[in-house]
Design an enzyme around this catalytic site. Structure first.
Site, short mmCIF file in Angstrom:
data_model
loop_
_atom_site.label_atom_id
_atom_site.label_comp_id
_atom_site.label_asym_id
_atom_site.label_seq_id
_atom_site.Cartn_x
_atom_site.Cartn_y
_atom_site.Cartn_z
N LYS A 111 0.84 -1.21 -0.11
CA LYS A 111 -0.05 0.00 -0.06
C LYS A 111 0.97 1.25 0.11
CE LYS A 111 -4.01 1.91 2.49
NZ LYS A 111 -3.53 3.44 2.45
N ARG A 132 -8.66 11.91 -5.12
CA ARG A 132 -9.86 11.07 -4.77
C ARG A 132 -10.89 12.16 -4.24
NH1 ARG A 132 -11.33 9.27 0.08
NH2 ARG A 132 -12.64 7.41 0.02
N CYS A 423 30.95 31.57 9.41
CA CYS A 423 31.26 30.14 9.98
C CYS A 423 31.45 29.17 8.83
CB CYS A 423 29.84 29.78 10.49
SG CYS A 423 29.72 28.08 11.14
#
Length: 664
Positions: A111, A132, A423
């Protein structure tokens, strides 16, 4: 060969190549040859737009953005399935089915955890696709579905009407790359592939959906005019012959065999390209299905087995901290290796300090772990009864573990962030952003070049770009002498972009393009901005207290001051280029919608902002005017609903001329 014949040949060749690549995973032509033919097809279709067909590969890249999705009524309802959670429930289902019919067979399928859709074909050509929805009415997402390469646009059989049902999903690898990119853009990551797929398929701009590289597995034949089938698996085999990516299935004849296959699927779920949230068991015989029928919600002839999340105990060995490209500190727990959902887990994210505090996770603890959504390892809970003596609560560092800069907590969230302008962990992102088109616009020095510059230690901050030599650039892979010269020219030209672009390029938190323009217009020079107190900053429109604090903190950081010093040394302009033309629109908010003829959206917005106004992307009660061009959509409708004054492009131009005294 005439152009019509060439168009036909190109489409057939490219569609076949796409089918072999995306469906069969068996490429037949090299990528560069595919790209060459696609470019040729695009050229021919541009010359002869009347010859563009729905099945053309060029139609998969995404069309015009939509204002909304229209509703579609499903001719055959897209039913949901009854969930079961144990082998005993599977046996009960089988017993009920066999009371109604003898010698039944069951199709067992994974599924897919995605978004269910119906694909409709008429005379063999893709006609329409819809979500759907509630099973009876969904949304028309045809244009987005066209971007999914594994959906065939034309079928070999030209049935009058064919409707299939499938599950759209985001492949696991794509999901990981998408979340990494979202993190780099300082956007919230998607929680799981299903959310990512659903959000992508419902984008109003099909081009965004196309970029998400969605896929699909077809698992049911809804309607086939002119064809009949005796079994479900027979129909799936037919759909595979038509070019669909069909869900894998196994045909079995007993509850015992079905349960064994459910276990096998669960143990091998990591091998699948999609996230799996269960196994589907269906009666195979279609005539028997028709006799069994459906309840008000679900068919009686099918169930969905849902796997329980696998959880195991393990020991916390250490907690480490990573610094991401956006400067966010992410704690990670290192655990004794444990097998979960088919893979060995050795670490899990701890998200942030709040998460650590909530669960009270300490080094040395015994913790219960599982895979969230079967993909991401997470700590569920701590067994405090097994906690050894001497453990202490864990606190994230107050200084960046990479560069030593101060760490601050986001005021609108739980994230801790490094504030260092230089950094090393953020270097690639900072360089790429600095050189991007909307920032310093350094053409020819993109992410790939930045990666090489960092790897060879040629740059340690954005200012170092201005000290590169032709020899250094020419020595990079795929660069060459001419490319190096062009890159150096672009770098040199960027020195004069002005304060507005520089402020955006520096990557100061919450200082985007608009804030950069506003600040540059207000202060004129970086020195004046650096001397401004927070009270002066917050007095400016669109600069709140949080943004003002970010600006002050960034300017006062030693790393930032070193970077600015190097930029001055490189001759980068720190004065505003764009000067405000007045404040005639001060306090006004404009929204632009539709296609404008005399201006681009960017030009119109710049004219508004130069006159002290604000250009917004959405209509609200605070909107002063909506400027509506051709084909204006939902924004125009909302303006009418709120009784916001609407200007035509001509009226907007006349307002500009009246306010500024300019002749256009």
């Amino acid at each position: 060969m005439d152009y019509k014949s060439e168009l036909k040949q190109l489409r057939e060749t490219l569609n076949e190549a796409g089918y072999r690549y995306y469906v069969l995973d068996d490429p037949t032509i090299p990528d560069h040859e595919y790209d060459r033919m696609l470019r040729r097809l695009e050229e021919l279709e541009a010359e002869h737009p009347e010859e563009i067909t729905p099945d053309s590969p060029t139609q998969r890249v995404g069309g015009t953005p939509l204002d909304s999705f229209r509703q579609v009524e499903h001719p055959v309802p897209l039913e949901s399935l009854q969930d079961v959670f144990s082998p005993e429930e599977v046996e009960e289902f089988s017993a009920r089915m066999e009371e109604a019919a003898d010698r039944l067979q069951y199709s067992v399928e994974p599924k897919v955890d995605g978004l269910s859709v119906a694909l409709e074909y008429r005379d063999g050509v893709f006609f329409q696709g819809a979500t759907r929805g509630d099973g009876r009415v969904g949304e028309d997402v045809t244009e987005n579905l066209r971007t999914i390469r594994s959906i065939p646009m034309v079928l070999p059989d030209k049935l009058p009407r064919l409707i299939v049902r499938g599950e759209v999903f985001m492949p696991k690898g794509v999901f990981r790359r998408l979340n990494q990119a979202r993190e780099e853009r300082e956007e919230a990551p998607f929680a799981n592939p299903r959310n990512a797929a659903a959000g992508s398929l419902r984008q109003l701009d099909p081009k965004i959906c196309a970029e998400r590289c969605l896929d699909i597995r077809v698992f049911n034949l809804q309607l086939a005019e002119g064809r009949s089938f005796a079994s479900h698996t027979e129909s799936l085999a037919y759909l595979g012959e038509q070019g669909f990516q069909v869900i894998p299935w196994k045909l079995l004849d007993s509850a015992e065999a079905v349960n064994a296959e459910i276990v096998r699927l669960g143990e091998n779920r990591e091998e699948l390209p999609f996230d799996m949230d269960g196994a589907v068991v269906k009666v195979n015989d279609l005539a028997e299905r028709a006799l069994m029928g459906s309840t008000a919600k679900c068919p009686r002839w099918a169930i969905a087995y849902k796997y329980p999340p696998e959880q195991k105990l393990t020991k916390v060995l250490d907690i480490t901290v990573q610094v991401g490209r956006t400067g966010v500190l992410t704690p990670k727990v290192l655990v004794e290796p444990v097998r979960l959902a088919g893979t060995t887990v050795t670490n899990a994210t701890l998200h942030n300090q709040d998460f650590i505090d909530e669960k009270d996770i300490r080094i040395g603890d015994t913790v219960l772990v599982q895979k969230a959504g079967e993909i991401i390892p997470e700590v569920v809970s701590v067994r405090t009864d097994l906690r050894p003596e001497g453990t202490v609560p864990y606190r994230l560092p107050e200084q960046c573990p990479v560069c030593g800069a101060a760490v601050v907590r986001d005021p609108d969230g739980a994230a801790l962030r490094c504030t260092g302008a230089e950094c090393p962990a953020q270097l690639h992102r900072n360089l790429t952003h600095f050189a991007s088109r909307d920032a310093m616009d350094i053409d020819g020095v993109g992410p790939a070049v930045m990666s090489q510059l960092i790897e060879k230690e040629l740059v340690k901050n954005p200012a170092d770009l201005y000290f590169l030599t032709k020899e250094q650039l020419a020595g990079l892979e795929r660069m060459g002498k001419k490319s190096a010269e062009n890159a150096l020219k672009a770098i040199d030209e960027s020195r004069g972009r002005g304060l507005e672009r520089l402020l955006y390029a520096l990557g100061i938190r919450q200082v985007g393009q608009k804030a950069g323009k506003v600040l540059a217009a207000r202060f004129g020079t970086l020195d004046a901005l650096a001397a401004a107190a927070e009270e002066e900053l917050t007095a400016i429109d669109d600069v709140g207290a949080v943004t003002a604090s970010y600006i002050r903190a960034w300017l006062e950081s030693p790393q930032s001051q070193h970077l600015l010093s190097r930029l001055r040394e490189a001759g980068v302009s720190m004065e505003a280029v764009e000067k405000p033309t007045g404040d005639q629109f001060r306090g006004m908010t404009f929204v632009l919608t539709g296609a404008l003829e005399r201006f681009t959206r960017e030009e119109a917005a710049a004219l508004i902002e130069a006159r002290g106004g604000k250009a917004s992307g959405s209509v609200s009660k605070k909107t002063t005017y909506v400027v509506a061009g051709e084909n204006a959509g939902s924004k125009l409708r909302k303006a009418n609903e709120l009784n916001i004054p609407v200007l035509t492009e001509a009226e907007f131009a006349a307002m500009l001329e009246k306010e500024s005294g300019e002749e256009r």
